[in-house]
Design a protein around this motif. Structure first.
Motif, PDB file in Angstrom:
ATOM      1  N   THR A 110       0.839  -1.208   0.000  1.00  0.00           N
ATOM      2  CA  THR A 110       0.000   0.000   0.000  1.00  0.00           C
ATOM      3  C   THR A 110       0.873   1.258   0.000  1.00  0.00           C
ATOM      4  N   PRO A 111       0.587   2.196  -0.852  1.00  0.00           N
ATOM      5  CA  PRO A 111       1.369   3.437  -0.922  1.00  0.00           C
ATOM      6  C   PRO A 111       1.338   4.231   0.378  1.00  0.00           C
ATOM      7  N   GLU A 112       0.220   4.181   1.108  1.00  0.00           N
ATOM      8  CA  GLU A 112       0.135   4.939   2.354  1.00  0.00           C
ATOM      9  C   GLU A 112       1.198   4.508   3.350  1.00  0.00           C
ATOM     10  N   GLY A 120       3.497  11.419   3.199  1.00  0.00           N
ATOM     11  CA  GLY A 120       2.202  10.783   3.098  1.00  0.00           C
ATOM     12  C   GLY A 120       1.642  10.822   1.690  1.00  0.00           C
ATOM     13  N   GLY A 121       0.424  10.287   1.554  1.00  0.00           N
ATOM     14  CA  GLY A 121      -0.220  10.254   0.255  1.00  0.00           C
ATOM     15  C   GLY A 121      -0.516   8.830  -0.178  1.00  0.00           C
ATOM     16  N   SER A 122      -1.160   8.732  -1.351  1.00  0.00           N
ATOM     17  CA  SER A 122      -1.524   7.419  -1.885  1.00  0.00           C
ATOM     18  C   SER A 122      -1.101   7.245  -3.342  1.00  0.00           C
ATOM     19  N   ASP A 123      -0.083   7.983  -3.733  1.00  0.00           N
ATOM     20  CA  ASP A 123       0.403   7.908  -5.113  1.00  0.00           C
ATOM     21  C   ASP A 123       1.213   6.625  -5.296  1.00  0.00           C
ATOM     22  N   VAL A 124       0.702   5.714  -6.139  1.00  0.00           N
ATOM     23  CA  VAL A 124       1.387   4.431  -6.350  1.00  0.00           C
ATOM     24  C   VAL A 124       2.730   4.634  -7.046  1.00  0.00           C
TER      25      VAL A 124
END
Length: 754
Positions: A110-112, A120-124
């Motif tokens: 998981t990117p998180e 932080g963030g959710s950018d793969v």
């Protein structure tokens, strides 16, 4: 021999050259080395400080390449580019460095979680970039082991990411090498389809063979060929036999009309009638056989060795024997006088029955007709077979292709079933030697190599710059080897620079030799503007550090004149240079002083460097005389500066330079040659097109060209030599102000270091 040695040394760089470059450019090398070390330290502690890392080791024992469905029977179009172990390892390293693999790990973790401590963030993609930048893959030398290291500032991510990375790699490895991944359903369907097509082709082939009565194409073709050949042979023989019987029948018909009646034989005496008939038959048969033999040999063209001829000859011999036996038993048979020829003609053969010959002709005609019919029928059948044969061959070829395809798909289907049963979707060929190690701070092996390359690169850059400067940029004359090897000039002496390399302490406070100073009533000396520092040192002093070099130069000159048998007096020696400041005056003064100490005669030092008499020369407050006065015995006392040493001046004005040699120096040369001096030393200006040096050099017995080490360019020296060569001057060199860079314990370059 020395020239050959110089040429061989000049062909490349010797250890002495390497030592000289290293020690002369040591500061350049040290500075660049320090810069390299500083860059390495910046990389280690500023650009990329140590991070937490975990390491794992995997062993690739072998690689199983999945098969693709190539055309059956053609396996050559899917060959690996390189099957060496290094190529296989590099391929696996490329897979480990792939972006897809890093992205799979980022998605699995998981990117998180990966980006938690970096904003932080959710950018793969960003998370995959962090994973990819932290992974370092190295191959262990001389093995099939790969080292995988993951670095990250977050200690909690190091081991989990590396574990997930290895799992993703094992799955990726299987996908990369499993080929096209053909399912069993496709192979099963293809196998069934090919089986049905093969059955149809076999059935069609069987039907057409049965209809044509063909078992084998090759056997049928051979049978037709044999039958046609046999019928043609029988036909030819029957036609020949028919011609023979027709000829015999025709001869008998013609001869029957010529005969008037039957032949009357004389009565047989003393012989039974049956024996008489036998005798007549034998004679007739012999006549027929002889005619037949003649026919074979003449009309048929047979040889004596022919089988038919041999058979006829054997029959003739047998009948002749039988005839002779009858004649011996019944001598009265000889009285019959039966000729051994045919009654019709000698060439027509034995008399035959007309009816019999007619029957033979009819039979042969019937046989020939039948043979022709059989031949025509066989030709028709053979022609029809050629059409059928094409269809049969096409069907056989099609059946063979279908059988090959069926075997290929059956083999792939069976291999797929075996692979599935054994679990081929697992990377059984890869063994994890070491799982991810506990986190520890440090640098990866590849990063350490880069840092080492930066550090060593500074040293190599310094060495490269040092060699570039010495070999290409700085073309000055630096060492005696440059004079002898590069310029190909004889070297009389090399004089060190006493102001450097620890010689400064040797310059104490000797009494100066005021050859270049103007004094009056002991006033403060006025230095000549172009006088080098060495002129302030008394070269006649026993404590002078250069005294031994001047004496060595003197001895070289004396030996040179003795070897060449130059016994005339005075001997003229010119001292000049390529540029001002080379130390010509000091060397001329020291050489003159050392020559005057030999006690062999008087030495005159002529200074030709003073322009316009700007400074008159004094010694102990007494003015020196000019060259004219020094050449006269009654006036040269003013030129005496010490025992056997005289000093004179020859002022030159620049505007009068073109007229100096023809009007002034040429007029003095005869006086110089007739003087009672043993040596006359000329302190001459530098060689140039605007000075009279290169013109006066031709009158000298020896011209000493003083080269200032590390100042005079090689190309300038070569041009000076070419100018002196025009006047046919005898030139030798003195290398002045040389510096010693190499420690004597490592390499002794100068003779005075010995």
């Amino acid at each position: 021999m020395s020239e050959n040695r110089q040429e061989s040394q000049g062909a490349g760089i010797t250890p002495a050259d390497v030592y000289f470059i290293l020690f002369r450019q040591k500061w350049v090398i040290l500075i660049f080395s320090l810069l390299g070390i500083l860059g390495a330290c910046l990389l280690l502690f500023v650009v990329k400080p140590p991070q937490y890392q975990s390491q794992a080791l995997i062993s690739i024992r072998y690689v199983v390449e999945g098969k693709s469905l190539n055309p059956p029977g053609d396996q050559s179009n899917t060959r690996p580019l390189d099957e060496r172990s290094s190529s296989i390892i590099n391929t696996e390293i490329a897979v480990l460095h792939s972006w897809d693999l890093a992205k799979q790990v980022a998605q699995a973790m998981t990117p998180e979680m990966i980006l938690a401590k970096v904003g932080g963030g959710s950018d793969v993609n960003r998370a995959a970039a962090i994973v990819m930048n932290g992974i370092t893959v190295d191959s262990v030398s001389e093995s099939s082991v790969i080292s995988i290291t993951y670095q990250n500032a977050d200690v909690s991510l190091v081991q989990p990411v590396l574990n997930e990375f290895i799992d993703a790699y094992l799955a990726k490895h299987v996908q990369t090498h499993e080929g096209l991944g053909v399912p069993n359903s496709f192979l099963t369907n293809e196998t069934a389809r090919l089986s049905a097509e093969l059955a149809q082709t076999s059935d069609a082939l069987r039907k057409i063979k049965n209809a044509a009565g063909v078992i084998s194409v090759e056997g049928t073709e051979k049978a037709y060929a044999d039958q046609i050949s046999k019928i043609r042979e029988d036909l030819f023989n029957s036609e020949a036999e028919l011609s023979e019987h027709q000829a015999m029948l025709s001869e008998q018909t013609q001869s029957s009309g010529a005969q008037s009646g039957p032949t009357n034989f004389a009565p047989v005496v003393q012989a039974p009638s049956d024996q008489v008939e036998k005798y007549k038959s034998v004679c007739a048969l012999l006549a027929y056989l002889q005619t037949k033999e003649q026919n074979y040999l003449t009309q048929q063209g047979f040889t004596l060795s022919n089988v038919l001829v041999v058979q006829v000859q054997e029959q003739i011999v047998q009948n002749q024997t039988f005839k002779k036996d009858l004649e011996a038993k019944y001598p009265g048979l000889l009285a019959l006088n039966i000729p051994l020829t045919s009654p019709v003609a000698s060439s027509s053969g034995a008399p035959v029955d007309f009816r019999t010959e007619s029957e033979q002709v009819s039979a042969l005609n019937a046989k020939i007709r039948v043979l022709n019919m059989q031949l025509n029928r066989l030709w028709a059948e053979a022609t029809n077979f050629e059409t059928v044969k094409t269809t049969i061959l096409e069907l056989e070829q099609k059946r063979q292709i279908e059988e090959t395809n069926l075997k290929y798909y059956q083999s792939n289907l069976e291999e797929n079933r075996v692979d599935q049963a054994l679990g081929a979707d697992k990377a059984a060929n890869i063994k994890i030697i070491q799982g991810p190690s506990p986190p520890s701070k440090g640098w990866s092996k590849s990063f350490k190599k880069k840092v080492a390359m930066v550090g060593v690169g500074g040293l190599l850059a310094g060495l490269a710059l040092a060699f570039f400067i010495e070999l290409f940029w700085d073309r000055s004359v630096k060492r005696p080897a440059d004079v002898e090897i590069k310029l190909r000039l004889p070297l009389f002496a090399s004089i060190p620079d006493i102001t450097r390399n620890g010689h400064r302490r040797l310059t104490t406070n000797p009494t100066p030799l005021l050859l270049k100073e103007a004094v009056e009533n002991k006033r403060q000396p006025l230095e000549k503007s172009v006088s080098p520092p060495e002129a302030e040192v008394d070269s006649t002093s026993r404590r002078h550090p250069l005294r031994r070099f001047y004496e060595g130069l003197r001895d070289r000159l004396v030996v040179y004149f003795e070897v060449r048998n130059l016994t005339h007096n005075p001997k003229l020696i010119g001292v000049t240079s390529c540029a001002r400041g080379a130390g010509v005056s000091s060397i001329a003064t020291g050489l003159a002083a050392s020559l005057s100490e030999t006690g062999e005669g008087n030495v005159l030092l002529v200074d030709m460097t003073v322009e316009g008499g700007v400074a008159q020369h004094f010694h102990k407050g007494k003015p020196n005389c000019g060259l004219d006065s020094a050449l006269k015995a009654e006036t040269r006392q003013d030129a005496l500066v010490q025992e056997n040493l005289y000093v004179a001046t020859e002022p030159i004005r620049s505007e009068q330079l073109p007229q100096v040699l023809p009007k002034r120096f040429a007029g003095l040369i005869s006086k110089i040659r007739s003087s009672d001096y043993d040596y006359i030393i000329f302190d001459m200006p530098p060689v140039a097109e605007t000075t009279m040096t290169f013109r006066a050099a031709g009158h000298m017995d020896m011209v000493l060209l003083v080269l200032e080490a590390e100042k005079n360019n090689q190309e300038v020296v070569k041009r000076v030599i070419s100018l002196l060569a025009e006047s046919k001057a005898n030139v030798s060199t003195v290398l002045n102000k040389t510096r010693t860079y190499i420690p004597p314990g490592l390499h002794q370059e100068f003779l005075h270091d010995v």
